[in-house]
Design a protein around this motif. Structure first.
Motif, short mmCIF file in Angstrom:
data_model
loop_
_atom_site.label_atom_id
_atom_site.label_comp_id
_atom_site.label_asym_id
_atom_site.label_seq_id
_atom_site.Cartn_x
_atom_site.Cartn_y
_atom_site.Cartn_z
N LYS A 7 0.83 -1.20 0.00
CA LYS A 7 0.00 0.00 0.00
C LYS A 7 0.87 1.26 0.00
CE LYS A 7 -4.31 -1.63 1.83
NZ LYS A 7 -5.57 -1.05 2.19
N ALA A 8 1.96 1.22 0.74
CA ALA A 8 2.87 2.37 0.77
C ALA A 8 3.49 2.60 -0.61
CB ALA A 8 3.96 2.15 1.82
N LYS A 9 3.92 1.53 -1.28
CA LYS A 9 4.49 1.63 -2.62
C LYS A 9 3.46 2.22 -3.59
CE LYS A 9 7.81 -2.17 -2.63
NZ LYS A 9 8.11 -3.48 -3.22
N GLN A 10 2.23 1.74 -3.50
CA GLN A 10 1.17 2.21 -4.39
C GLN A 10 0.90 3.70 -4.15
OE1 GLN A 10 -2.50 0.02 -4.07
NE2 GLN A 10 -3.51 1.23 -5.66
N TYR A 11 0.86 4.11 -2.90
CA TYR A 11 0.62 5.50 -2.54
C TYR A 11 1.72 6.41 -3.12
CZ TYR A 11 0.04 9.72 0.25
OH TYR A 11 -0.12 11.01 0.64
N VAL A 12 2.97 5.99 -2.97
CA VAL A 12 4.09 6.78 -3.49
C VAL A 12 4.03 6.84 -5.01
CG1 VAL A 12 6.61 6.85 -3.72
CG2 VAL A 12 5.58 6.41 -1.49
N THR A 13 3.76 5.72 -5.66
CA THR A 13 3.68 5.66 -7.12
C THR A 13 2.59 6.58 -7.65
OG1 THR A 13 4.48 3.38 -7.11
CG2 THR A 13 3.39 4.12 -9.10
N GLU A 14 1.43 6.55 -7.03
CA GLU A 14 0.33 7.42 -7.46
C GLU A 14 0.68 8.88 -7.24
OE1 GLU A 14 -3.16 6.09 -5.39
OE2 GLU A 14 -3.28 4.23 -6.54
N GLY A 15 1.31 9.19 -6.12
CA GLY A 15 1.69 10.57 -5.82
C GLY A 15 2.71 11.11 -6.80
N VAL A 16 3.70 10.30 -7.14
CA VAL A 16 4.73 10.72 -8.09
C VAL A 16 4.12 10.89 -9.48
CG1 VAL A 16 6.82 9.94 -9.26
CG2 VAL A 16 6.65 9.75 -6.78
N GLY A 17 3.18 10.02 -9.83
CA GLY A 17 2.53 10.11 -11.14
C GLY A 17 1.77 11.41 -11.32
N LYS A 18 1.22 11.96 -10.25
CA LYS A 18 0.44 13.20 -10.32
C LYS A 18 1.31 14.44 -10.15
CE LYS A 18 -3.65 10.96 -8.43
NZ LYS A 18 -4.50 10.84 -7.26
N MET A 19 2.54 14.24 -9.70
CA MET A 19 3.45 15.35 -9.43
C MET A 19 3.86 16.06 -10.72
SD MET A 19 6.80 14.85 -7.16
CE MET A 19 8.26 15.56 -7.82
N GLU A 20 3.88 17.39 -10.69
CA GLU A 20 4.32 18.16 -11.84
C GLU A 20 5.80 17.88 -12.09
OE1 GLU A 20 3.18 22.61 -13.34
OE2 GLU A 20 3.25 22.23 -11.20
N LYS A 21 6.15 17.73 -13.36
CA LYS A 21 7.53 17.41 -13.71
C LYS A 21 8.07 18.45 -14.68
CE LYS A 21 6.59 12.52 -13.18
NZ LYS A 21 5.15 12.59 -12.99
N PRO A 22 9.39 18.56 -14.79
CA PRO A 22 9.96 19.49 -15.76
C PRO A 22 9.52 19.12 -17.18
CG PRO A 22 11.65 18.63 -14.30
CD PRO A 22 10.41 17.85 -14.03
N ASP A 23 9.40 20.13 -18.02
CA ASP A 23 9.00 19.93 -19.41
C ASP A 23 10.10 20.49 -20.29
OD1 ASP A 23 7.34 19.20 -21.50
OD2 ASP A 23 6.40 21.17 -21.58
N ALA A 24 10.24 19.96 -21.49
CA ALA A 24 11.30 20.44 -22.38
C ALA A 24 10.84 20.42 -23.82
CB ALA A 24 12.54 19.56 -22.21
N PRO A 50 8.86 23.65 -13.08
CA PRO A 50 7.65 24.05 -12.36
C PRO A 50 7.87 24.26 -10.86
CG PRO A 50 7.62 21.69 -12.68
CD PRO A 50 8.86 22.21 -13.37
N TYR A 51 9.05 23.96 -10.37
CA TYR A 51 9.31 24.01 -8.92
C TYR A 51 9.84 25.37 -8.47
CZ TYR A 51 8.99 19.02 -9.74
OH TYR A 51 8.58 17.79 -10.14
N SER A 52 9.77 25.62 -7.18
CA SER A 52 10.21 26.89 -6.61
C SER A 52 11.70 26.90 -6.26
CB SER A 52 9.38 27.23 -5.37
OG SER A 52 9.52 26.19 -4.42
N HIS A 53 12.43 25.90 -6.71
CA HIS A 53 13.88 25.85 -6.49
C HIS A 53 14.56 25.35 -7.78
CE1 HIS A 53 12.27 21.90 -5.42
NE2 HIS A 53 13.39 21.41 -5.89
N ASP A 54 15.82 25.72 -7.94
CA ASP A 54 16.57 25.29 -9.12
C ASP A 54 16.70 23.77 -9.13
OD1 ASP A 54 16.86 27.97 -9.49
OD2 ASP A 54 19.04 28.00 -9.32
N LEU A 55 16.73 23.21 -10.34
CA LEU A 55 16.93 21.77 -10.51
C LEU A 55 18.25 21.52 -11.22
CD1 LEU A 55 13.53 20.33 -11.77
CD2 LEU A 55 14.60 19.95 -9.57
#
Length: 151
Positions: A7-24, A50-55
């Motif tokens: 359940k923890a793995k599934q929760y993290v996977t779903e959260g990361v999938g919805k997370m905004e990511k850099p675009d190019a 999309p983040y408030s800090h440099d990547l």
């Protein structure tokens, strides 16, 4: 305990999938310079953060292909960082030896251009996730300089 871990793995996977990511986005390949040995090309890799800090950008890998053959490839290690909530441009320089252009003379033909495909892998270091690769590809036609352009 195994169900809890799943359940923890599934929760993290779903959260990361919805997370905004850099675009190019990848610009067209352009001729920058020519000399007696090679043609120097360049393409711009435009990356938005999309983040408030440099990547940090870990690396950029690229392959330039024409007529189903690899013209050039390379790796740009540690080209810098993507500014927070902004766009950053990374220049991708490529050199094509003239002997390769002669080998694809049929593709160049009467219109003096090359059909190409540029594949790029942008590897950024995302917090919590780690290294994340943004794959990009661009197809286009590169107009070669003529003899009058050299003079």
């Amino acid at each position: 305990m195994a169900k809890l871990v799943e359940k923890a793995k599934q929760y993290v996977t779903e959260g990361v999938g919805k997370m905004e990511k850099p675009d190019a986005d990848l610009s067209w390949v352009t001729v920058k310079h020519m000399d007696r040995k090679a043609l120097s090309l360049e393409s711009d890799l435009i990356v938005s953060n999309p983040y408030s800090h440099d990547l940090p950008i870990c690396e950029v890998t690229y392959k330039l292909k024409s007529a189903n053959r690899e013209i050039a490839s390379g790796r740009i290690p540690d080209p810098g960082s993507i500014k927070a909530k902004d766009k950053t441009t990374v220049k991708i320089p490529t050199t094509v030896p003239y002997d390769f252009l002669i080998s694809i003379l049929r593709d160049i033909g009467a219109d003096w251009d090359i059909d190409y495909e540029m594949d790029v892998g942008l590897v950024v270091d995302l917090p919590i996730i780690g290294d994340f690769t943004v794959p990009l590809s661009k197809k286009g036609t590169l107009k070669l300089p003529t003899l009058s352009d050299m003079i």
